[in-house]
Write a protein that holds these residues in place. Structure first.
Motif, PDB file in Angstrom:
ATOM      1  N   GLU A  57      47.489 -18.664  -0.577  1.00  0.00           N
ATOM      2  CA  GLU A  57      46.229 -18.886   0.985  1.00  0.00           C
ATOM      3  C   GLU A  57      45.610 -18.317   0.903  1.00  0.00           C
ATOM      4  OE1 GLU A  57      48.932 -20.385   3.343  1.00  0.00           O
ATOM      5  OE2 GLU A  57      49.831 -20.768   1.872  1.00  0.00           O
ATOM      6  N   GLY A  58      45.227 -18.140   1.926  1.00  0.00           N
ATOM      7  CA  GLY A  58      43.565 -16.837   2.345  1.00  0.00           C
ATOM      8  C   GLY A  58      42.538 -18.003   2.252  1.00  0.00           C
ATOM      9  N   LYS A  59      41.440 -17.255   3.073  1.00  0.00           N
ATOM     10  CA  LYS A  59      39.791 -18.264   2.978  1.00  0.00           C
ATOM     11  C   LYS A  59      39.138 -17.876   1.641  1.00  0.00           C
ATOM     12  CE  LYS A  59      40.194 -18.063   7.931  1.00  0.00           C
ATOM     13  NZ  LYS A  59      39.582 -18.552   9.747  1.00  0.00           N
ATOM     14  N   THR A  60      38.544 -18.529   1.266  1.00  0.00           N
ATOM     15  CA  THR A  60      37.731 -18.351   0.675  1.00  0.00           C
ATOM     16  C   THR A  60      36.410 -17.219   0.922  1.00  0.00           C
ATOM     17  OG1 THR A  60      36.598 -20.583   1.269  1.00  0.00           O
ATOM     18  CG2 THR A  60      37.868 -20.620  -0.142  1.00  0.00           C
ATOM     19  N   LEU A  64      34.736 -17.873   4.738  1.00  0.00           N
ATOM     20  CA  LEU A  64      34.209 -16.338   5.432  1.00  0.00           C
ATOM     21  C   LEU A  64      32.802 -15.222   6.109  1.00  0.00           C
ATOM     22  CD1 LEU A  64      37.106 -14.248   4.125  1.00  0.00           C
ATOM     23  CD2 LEU A  64      37.341 -14.961   6.098  1.00  0.00           C
ATOM     24  N   PHE A  65      31.899 -16.616   4.990  1.00  0.00           N
ATOM     25  CA  PHE A  65      30.401 -15.849   5.218  1.00  0.00           C
ATOM     26  C   PHE A  65      29.486 -17.340   5.181  1.00  0.00           C
ATOM     27  CE2 PHE A  65      32.884 -12.002   3.437  1.00  0.00           C
ATOM     28  CZ  PHE A  65      32.357 -10.859   4.585  1.00  0.00           C
ATOM     29  N   PRO A  66      29.763 -18.157   5.779  1.00  0.00           N
ATOM     30  CA  PRO A  66      29.464 -19.414   4.893  1.00  0.00           C
ATOM     31  C   PRO A  66      27.752 -19.901   4.494  1.00  0.00           C
ATOM     32  CG  PRO A  66      30.274 -19.308   7.813  1.00  0.00           C
ATOM     33  CD  PRO A  66      30.875 -17.922   7.047  1.00  0.00           C
ATOM     34  N   ASN A  67      26.711 -18.804   6.218  1.00  0.00           N
ATOM     35  CA  ASN A  67      25.799 -18.890   5.563  1.00  0.00           C
ATOM     36  C   ASN A  67      25.328 -18.084   4.356  1.00  0.00           C
ATOM     37  OD1 ASN A  67      25.467 -19.911   8.278  1.00  0.00           O
ATOM     38  ND2 ASN A  67      25.322 -17.813   9.554  1.00  0.00           N
ATOM     39  N   SER A  68      26.135 -17.273   3.809  1.00  0.00           N
ATOM     40  CA  SER A  68      25.153 -16.466   2.562  1.00  0.00           C
ATOM     41  C   SER A  68      25.990 -15.954   1.770  1.00  0.00           C
ATOM     42  CB  SER A  68      23.666 -16.338   2.966  1.00  0.00           C
ATOM     43  OG  SER A  68      22.989 -16.003   1.918  1.00  0.00           O
ATOM     44  N   TYR A  69      26.069 -15.364   0.733  1.00  0.00           N
ATOM     45  CA  TYR A  69      27.648 -14.459   0.134  1.00  0.00           C
ATOM     46  C   TYR A  69      26.056 -13.192   0.844  1.00  0.00           C
ATOM     47  CZ  TYR A  69      29.959 -17.890  -2.060  1.00  0.00           C
ATOM     48  OH  TYR A  69      31.215 -18.822  -2.629  1.00  0.00           O
ATOM     49  N   LYS A  70      25.047 -13.808   0.965  1.00  0.00           N
ATOM     50  CA  LYS A  70      23.861 -12.530   1.079  1.00  0.00           C
ATOM     51  C   LYS A  70      24.496 -11.617   1.801  1.00  0.00           C
ATOM     52  CE  LYS A  70      20.149 -14.244  -0.984  1.00  0.00           C
ATOM     53  NZ  LYS A  70      18.672 -14.860  -0.794  1.00  0.00           N
ATOM     54  N   ASP A  71      25.700 -12.233   3.055  1.00  0.00           N
ATOM     55  CA  ASP A  71      25.977 -12.078   4.391  1.00  0.00           C
ATOM     56  C   ASP A  71      26.957 -11.346   3.977  1.00  0.00           C
ATOM     57  OD1 ASP A  71      24.000 -13.081   5.942  1.00  0.00           O
ATOM     58  OD2 ASP A  71      25.453 -14.086   6.193  1.00  0.00           O
ATOM     59  N   ILE A  72      27.767 -11.232   2.552  1.00  0.00           N
ATOM     60  CA  ILE A  72      28.771 -10.153   2.346  1.00  0.00           C
ATOM     61  C   ILE A  72      29.011  -9.053   2.266  1.00  0.00           C
ATOM     62  CG2 ILE A  72      30.630  -9.833   0.865  1.00  0.00           C
ATOM     63  CD1 ILE A  72      29.648 -12.340  -0.465  1.00  0.00           C
TER      64      ILE A  72
END
Length: 85
Positions: A57-60, A64-72
């Motif tokens: 369960e949950g979101k990947t 959560l950050f569809p534009n870029s992993y840099k947005d984490i």
């Protein structure tokens, strides 16, 4: 987790990495259970490479950050690092 001896470079073995993370995080972070895998299509009944995992369960992070992993957020990355220690 002991790397699968059939593969010379276990670091590149996705199933071994996921099993390692599942053991390391021990329930503190949802990591899917590996049910089966094959990286040699000539040995596979499916005639292709595969990794079969139990759905969790949950979101990947990608959701959560569809534009870029840099947005984490850096705070989230630090939390992952602290969990790994």
């Amino acid at each position: 987790v002991t790397p699968d001896p059939r593969y010379k470079n276990a670091k590149s073995n996705e199933a071994d990495v996921i099993r390692f993370l599942r053991e390391k995080f021990n329930g503190r972070l949802p990591v899917p259970e590996i049910l089966d895998y094959c990286y040699d299509s000539s040995q596979s009944v499916l005639k292709c490479e595969y990794v079969l995992m139990r759905k969790i369960e949950g979101k990947t992070l990608e959701e959560l950050f569809p534009n870029s992993y840099k947005d984490i957020p850096e705070s989230l990355i630090k939390e992952f690092i602290d969990m790994y220690k």
